[in-house]
Design a protein around this motif. Structure first.
Motif, PDB file in Angstrom:
ATOM      1  N   ALA A 110      76.430  33.399   6.426  1.00  0.00           N
ATOM      2  CA  ALA A 110      76.297  31.979   6.749  1.00  0.00           C
ATOM      3  C   ALA A 110      77.652  31.284   6.695  1.00  0.00           C
ATOM      4  CB  ALA A 110      75.330  31.310   5.777  1.00  0.00           C
ATOM      5  N   ALA A 111      77.767  30.193   7.418  1.00  0.00           N
ATOM      6  CA  ALA A 111      79.001  29.404   7.449  1.00  0.00           C
ATOM      7  C   ALA A 111      79.400  28.971   6.045  1.00  0.00           C
ATOM      8  CB  ALA A 111      78.813  28.182   8.342  1.00  0.00           C
ATOM      9  N   THR A 112      80.702  29.009   5.773  1.00  0.00           N
ATOM     10  CA  THR A 112      81.220  28.617   4.466  1.00  0.00           C
ATOM     11  C   THR A 112      82.087  27.360   4.551  1.00  0.00           C
ATOM     12  OG1 THR A 112      83.203  29.964   4.753  1.00  0.00           O
ATOM     13  CG2 THR A 112      81.306  31.012   3.659  1.00  0.00           C
ATOM     14  N   GLY A 113      82.527  27.012   5.739  1.00  0.00           N
ATOM     15  CA  GLY A 113      83.466  25.914   5.896  1.00  0.00           C
ATOM     16  C   GLY A 113      84.898  26.302   5.563  1.00  0.00           C
ATOM     17  N   ASN A 114      85.089  27.578   5.187  1.00  0.00           N
ATOM     18  CA  ASN A 114      86.427  28.052   4.833  1.00  0.00           C
ATOM     19  C   ASN A 114      87.316  28.135   6.071  1.00  0.00           C
ATOM     20  OD1 ASN A 114      85.384  28.414   2.303  1.00  0.00           O
ATOM     21  ND2 ASN A 114      85.463  30.647   2.328  1.00  0.00           N
ATOM     22  N   THR A 115      88.597  27.811   5.885  1.00  0.00           N
ATOM     23  CA  THR A 115      89.592  28.045   6.920  1.00  0.00           C
ATOM     24  C   THR A 115      90.068  29.483   6.759  1.00  0.00           C
ATOM     25  OG1 THR A 115      90.288  25.753   6.916  1.00  0.00           O
ATOM     26  CG2 THR A 115      91.841  27.344   7.827  1.00  0.00           C
ATOM     27  N   VAL A 116      90.121  30.215   7.875  1.00  0.00           N
ATOM     28  CA  VAL A 116      90.530  31.614   7.832  1.00  0.00           C
ATOM     29  C   VAL A 116      91.773  31.819   8.686  1.00  0.00           C
ATOM     30  CG1 VAL A 116      88.171  32.422   7.449  1.00  0.00           C
ATOM     31  CG2 VAL A 116      89.068  32.324   9.772  1.00  0.00           C
ATOM     32  N   GLU A 117      92.502  32.866   8.338  1.00  0.00           N
ATOM     33  CA  GLU A 117      93.629  33.319   9.147  1.00  0.00           C
ATOM     34  C   GLU A 117      93.647  34.834   9.053  1.00  0.00           C
ATOM     35  OE1 GLU A 117      97.472  31.268   9.037  1.00  0.00           O
ATOM     36  OE2 GLU A 117      98.422  33.244   8.833  1.00  0.00           O
TER      37      GLU A 117
END
Length: 138
Positions: A96-103
Motif C-alpha cells: 500500500a502507498a506510504t507517502g514516502n519519497t523514493v530515489e
C-alpha cells in the motif's frame, strides 16, 4: 547524447514521466525481447513495457528521471544509468502507498534495429526501492 539516438532518454522523459504509452509502439519493435526478469504478472513484449510503466506510474504518479547518465552509444547499442524519484502514492507489488519519497536507480541497455528497440537488458535496484517503501527491512 553525442552521436546517439537518445531512445532511453525519450522513454524515461516521454513515457515514464509524461505517460505517453503510445510512444512504446513507436519506439519498440513488434519482435521486442526483454531479457530482464519480469515483475509478477508482467506479460512479454511491448505489452510488458506498458505493464511496467503503468505499474510505476500508478505507484509513483510524480515519477521523474532525476538523472540519465552516463550514457553510451556503440553501433546498435545504447546504454544509460537512470536515477528515478517519486512519491509512493499508489500500490506497488501489493504494498500500500506510504507517502514516502523514493530515489532508486537502474541501468538499461538496448539494441536498436531500423530505428526501433528490439532487445533490452536492464537492472533496477528493487531492494533499495522496497526498503524505501517499507516492504523490506534491513
Amino acid at each position: 547524447m553525442a552521436g546517439g539516438s537518445g531512445l532511453i532518454e525519450r522513454f524515461y522523459r516521454e513515457v515514464m514521466e509524461e505517460g505517453n504509452l503510445d510512444l512504446i509502439d513507436e519506439l519498440g519493435s513488434e519482435n521486442y525481447t526483454d531479457h530482464e526478469e519480469p515483475m509478477p504478472g508482467q506479460p512479454s513484449g511491448l505489452d510488458g513495457i506498458k505493464f511496467y510503466v503503468k505499474t510505476f506510474r500508478s505507484a509513483f504518479p510524480d515519477i521523474k528521471a532525476k538523472a540519465i547518465e552516463p550514457t553510451m552509444v556503440d553501433g546498435d547499442l545504447e546504454a544509460a544509468r537512470v536515477v528515478l524519484t517519486g512519491t509512493h502514492e499508489g500500490e506497488l507489488m501489493g504494498r500500500a502507498a506510504t507517502g514516502n519519497t523514493v530515489e532508486f536507480s537502474g541501468i538499461d541497455i538496448i539494441r536498436i534495429q531500423d530505428g526501433k528497440v528490439v532487445e533490452h537488458w536492464g537492472l533496477t535496484d528493487m531492494l533499495k526501492l522496497l526498503q524505501q517503501t517499507g516492504a523490506v527491512q534491513m
